[in-house]
Write a protein that holds these residues in place. Structure first.
Motif, short mmCIF file in Angstrom:
data_model
loop_
_atom_site.label_atom_id
_atom_site.label_comp_id
_atom_site.label_asym_id
_atom_site.label_seq_id
_atom_site.Cartn_x
_atom_site.Cartn_y
_atom_site.Cartn_z
N GLY A 72 -21.69 -33.86 22.50
CA GLY A 72 -22.22 -34.97 21.65
C GLY A 72 -24.39 -34.38 22.42
N ILE A 73 -25.13 -35.37 22.29
CA ILE A 73 -25.97 -34.93 22.56
C ILE A 73 -26.02 -36.78 23.27
N LEU A 74 -26.84 -36.28 24.19
CA LEU A 74 -27.55 -37.12 25.22
C LEU A 74 -28.66 -38.44 25.17
N ALA A 75 -28.43 -39.27 25.54
CA ALA A 75 -29.18 -40.42 24.83
C ALA A 75 -29.48 -41.43 25.54
N GLY A 76 -29.78 -42.61 25.57
CA GLY A 76 -29.88 -43.49 26.29
C GLY A 76 -29.96 -43.40 27.81
N CYS A 77 -30.53 -42.46 28.45
CA CYS A 77 -30.76 -42.08 29.65
C CYS A 77 -31.73 -43.47 30.41
N PRO A 78 -33.12 -43.80 29.53
CA PRO A 78 -33.95 -45.02 30.63
C PRO A 78 -32.46 -46.22 30.73
N PHE A 79 -31.81 -46.73 30.20
CA PHE A 79 -30.99 -47.49 30.34
C PHE A 79 -30.18 -47.29 31.69
N PHE A 80 -29.63 -46.13 31.41
CA PHE A 80 -28.35 -45.46 32.70
C PHE A 80 -29.53 -46.31 33.60
N ASP A 81 -30.78 -45.48 33.49
CA ASP A 81 -31.86 -45.29 34.81
C ASP A 81 -31.84 -46.61 35.60
N ALA A 82 -32.89 -48.09 34.60
CA ALA A 82 -32.56 -49.09 34.34
C ALA A 82 -31.18 -50.00 35.50
N THR A 160 -27.63 -53.28 13.32
CA THR A 160 -27.02 -52.93 14.51
C THR A 160 -26.92 -53.99 15.37
N THR A 161 -26.36 -53.89 16.86
CA THR A 161 -24.93 -54.41 17.61
C THR A 161 -26.11 -55.57 17.73
N PRO A 162 -25.71 -56.98 17.74
CA PRO A 162 -26.58 -57.86 18.12
C PRO A 162 -27.19 -58.29 19.96
N GLY A 163 -27.46 -57.52 20.19
CA GLY A 163 -28.14 -57.71 21.64
C GLY A 163 -28.67 -56.23 22.12
N PHE A 164 -28.44 -55.30 21.46
CA PHE A 164 -28.15 -53.80 21.50
C PHE A 164 -29.24 -53.13 20.85
N ARG A 165 -29.68 -53.45 19.77
CA ARG A 165 -30.95 -53.15 19.15
C ARG A 165 -31.84 -52.09 19.83
N LEU A 166 -32.28 -52.37 20.82
CA LEU A 166 -33.18 -51.48 21.42
C LEU A 166 -32.61 -50.14 21.82
N VAL A 167 -31.49 -50.12 22.32
CA VAL A 167 -30.49 -49.34 22.82
C VAL A 167 -29.99 -47.94 21.76
N GLU A 168 -29.83 -48.73 20.38
CA GLU A 168 -29.90 -48.20 19.00
C GLU A 168 -30.68 -47.65 18.72
N LYS A 169 -31.45 -47.55 18.43
CA LYS A 169 -32.74 -47.70 17.59
C LYS A 169 -33.47 -46.70 18.53
N TYR A 170 -33.94 -46.56 19.78
CA TYR A 170 -34.04 -45.54 20.98
C TYR A 170 -33.53 -44.82 20.79
#
Length: 322
Positions: A72-82, A160-170
């Motif tokens: 798959g495509i790697l995504a979500g690194c800034p959230f993992f970092d944070a 989107t999933t409630p509370g997870f929109r920033l992750v999914e839109k990003y």
């Protein structure tokens, strides 16, 4: 920031628009305040009181490996970092966000006090598995667009999933497609319930323009060419042709563009990965679908505490793992 990168380009998200030729650091789009608030909420949800298992492992320094176990495509690194920055851990990425991953591979290394690594493990994995799943599907649609030589936009929706929109839109951006509107304040969208409540499309558009002024675009969901014409004459900026069969869609879009050249035409409803290319056309500007952020397509990751001489994929095998 506590995270490290192997090269200057690591952590730079690939934007698949225009055939994937352009690369942007998409992490800069994320406000640190929003990230901090989300991480605090996520960690508080997962650990509301005592960390019982933390007493088992203690606080000695350890290193954990982030393993990718499905393609798959790697995504979500800034959230993992944070997440791990909040816990005073360090992240070293071995791949760049937007890269295609082939299992089994080590994607990143996390170092810090072992109890803190394990506090963040599940929250960070939830972010990266979901984001990578969304980005992977988005990339497939971006590739279909590129192969079709279509110049319009493929877009996700507010489903989107409630509370997870920033992750999914990003993740949609990392995958190379548009987010559509981020929330209800981003653009005025008048759907069937708005119009039925007011009584007519023209009345709804007039009220929307009064409220939104010149700076907010207005989109109207239309089920027929007559509704689309009424919306265009009333001053709508975007016409969504909802649940139009592909043949009717293209003829209607051409008719509307000839009459109202300024319009943005969006196709939506009944569109999926299997039929999306039928909706690409010279008079269609946007094709949107909710399935990009609905469902549970994920890329499989795990985080394993690393011990020298032990393969983290199978701790019973005593061998070095790169």
């Amino acid at each position: 920031m506590l995270q490290e990168f192997e090269t200057e380009e690591a952590g730079r998200a690939t934007n698949a628009r225009n055939g994937g030729c352009e690369s942007y650091n998409l992490s800069l789009i994320l406000p640190s305040s929003s990230l901090n608030n989300l991480v605090h909420t996520w960690l508080s949800e997962d650990l509301p009181s005592f960390d019982y298992s933390g007493t088992v492992v203690g606080s000695r320094k350890e290193k954990a490996l982030l393993l990718c176990k499905s393609p798959g495509i790697l995504a979500g690194c800034p959230f993992f970092d944070a997440v791990f920055e909040h816990l005073n851990c360090r992240v070293k990425w071995l791949f760049s966000e937007g890269d295609q991953l082939t299992p089994v591979c080590t994607v990143a290394e996390v170092s810090g006090e072992v109890n803190r690594i394990l506090i963040g493990e599940r929250v960070a994995l939830n972010c990266i598995t979901r984001a990578s799943g969304v980005a992977t599907k988005a990339r497939r649609l971006a590739d279909l667009k590129r192969k079709s030589s279509w110049e319009g936009e493929v877009a996700g929706t507010r489903k989107t999933t409630p509370g997870f929109r920033l992750v999914e839109k990003y993740a949609l951006l990392v995958g190379g497609i548009s987010t559509h509107r981020f929330d209800q304040s981003s653009m005025i969208m008048l759907k069937d319930n708005h119009i039925w409540s007011v009584g007519s499309i023209s009345s709804a558009v007039k009220a929307a323009r009064h409220a939104g002024g010149f700076s907010i675009k207005i989109e109207v969901e239309c089920r027929s060419i007559a509704e689309a014409r009424e919306a265009a004459r009333s001053g709508a900026d975007i016409i969504m042709l909802d649940n139009f069969a592909s043949e009717l869609l293209h003829s209607s879009a051409e008719m509307l563009k000839n009459e109202f050249p300024h319009l943005t035409i969006e196709a939506s409803g009944g569109i999926n990965e299997g039929n999306i290319t039928k909706f690409f056309g010279p008079h269609v500007d946007v094709v949107s679908l909710g399935s990009l952020t609905q469902g549970y397509e994920c890329v499989d990751f795990s985080l394993k505490i690393h011990k020298e001489g032990v393969d983290p994929r199978n701790p019973t095998i005593k061998e070095n793992f790169p």
